[in-house]
Write a protein that holds these residues in place. Structure first.
Motif, PDB file in Angstrom:
ATOM      1  N   GLN A  62      39.466  18.306  18.717  1.00 32.78           N
ATOM      2  CA  GLN A  62      39.457  18.263  20.170  1.00 32.78           C
ATOM      3  C   GLN A  62      39.409  19.892  20.621  1.00 32.78           C
ATOM      4  O   GLN A  62      38.655  20.172  21.453  1.00 32.78           O
TER       5      GLN A  62
ATOM      6  N   PHE B 299      38.855  10.235  21.169  1.00 34.49           N
ATOM      7  CA  PHE B 299      39.806   9.675  21.964  1.00 34.49           C
ATOM      8  C   PHE B 299      39.798   8.331  21.778  1.00 34.49           C
ATOM      9  O   PHE B 299      40.827   7.453  21.700  1.00 34.49           O
ATOM     10  N   GLU B 300      38.504   7.707  21.530  1.00 35.80           N
ATOM     11  CA  GLU B 300      38.394   6.340  21.235  1.00 35.80           C
ATOM     12  C   GLU B 300      39.222   6.039  20.031  1.00 35.80           C
ATOM     13  O   GLU B 300      39.739   4.781  19.805  1.00 35.80           O
TER      14      GLU B 300
ATOM     15  N   GLN C 135      41.774   7.385  18.660  1.00 35.44           N
ATOM     16  CA  GLN C 135      42.868   7.537  18.946  1.00 35.44           C
ATOM     17  C   GLN C 135      43.615   6.330  19.799  1.00 35.44           C
ATOM     18  O   GLN C 135      44.765   6.367  19.916  1.00 35.44           O
TER      19      GLN C 135
ATOM     20  N   ASP D  22      42.855   6.070  23.090  1.00 32.32           N
ATOM     21  CA  ASP D  22      42.999   6.598  24.274  1.00 32.32           C
ATOM     22  C   ASP D  22      41.611   6.190  25.154  1.00 32.32           C
ATOM     23  O   ASP D  22      40.727   7.067  25.170  1.00 32.32           O
TER      24      ASP D  22
ATOM     25  N   ARG E  71      40.682   5.364  28.170  1.00 30.23           N
ATOM     26  CA  ARG E  71      40.506   6.007  29.395  1.00 30.23           C
ATOM     27  C   ARG E  71      39.947   7.384  29.376  1.00 30.23           C
ATOM     28  O   ARG E  71      38.710   7.648  29.762  1.00 30.23           O
ATOM     29  N   SER E  72      40.441   8.200  28.445  1.00 30.21           N
ATOM     30  CA  SER E  72      39.715   9.348  27.938  1.00 30.21           C
ATOM     31  C   SER E  72      38.462   9.255  27.442  1.00 30.21           C
ATOM     32  O   SER E  72      37.568   9.884  27.786  1.00 30.21           O
TER      33      SER E  72
END
Length: 142
Positions: free
Chosen positions: A24, A62-63, A65, A67, A69-70
């Motif tokens: 990230q 993020f997907e 993980q 998350d 929305r992010s």
């Protein structure tokens, strides 16, 4: 200073190692670097593609993980920016064409995401309208 391409490659290496925080960090730095130099060369397709790729890499990060929305947000940012440019009558025809072509790059990952993960009805409708816009804006060859 490291260039954005190397930052992206380093981010990819960390992604492969499941080192999410480090990946990230490098993806965000690559995007920031692109956003710093892009205004002075707005027609640079390599910068555009690098920026979209960086955003999509963050979405994947993020997907994976959980998350969502992010993940969705990082897919929407470049898509909405390109859609805005494509429809902006104050932009040159060249910039609108670049943005229209970029919409094809940003639209499919959003549609794929919406098939894997439910998104709100207005967002889905917006994607379908964008798809209609993108493919109805194609020049017709006689």
């Amino acid at each position: 200073m490291e260039n954005w391409q190397n930052m992206m490659k380093t981010g990819n290496a960390f992604f492969e190692q499941c080192a999410w925080f480090d990946a990230q960090f490098y993806y965000q730095n690559a995007i920031s670097h692109i956003e710093t130099i892009w205004p002075s060369d707005p027609y640079n397709i390599q910068l555009l593609q690098g920026w979209i790729c960086g955003m999509h890499n963050l979405s994947a990060l993020f997907e994976i993980q959980g998350d969502l929305r992010s993940a969705l947000n990082y897919l929407k940012i470049p898509h909405e920016h390109m859609f805005s440019l494509a429809q902006d009558g104050n932009q040159t025809e060249s910039m609108q064409l670049i943005a229209l072509k970029a919409l094809k790059i940003t639209l499919n990952p959003l549609l794929e995401f919406s098939q894997k993960h439910p998104i709100c009805a207005p967002c889905l409708k917006s994607l379908q309208e964008t798809e209609d816009f993108v493919y109805s804006s194609q020049p017709i060859i006689h």
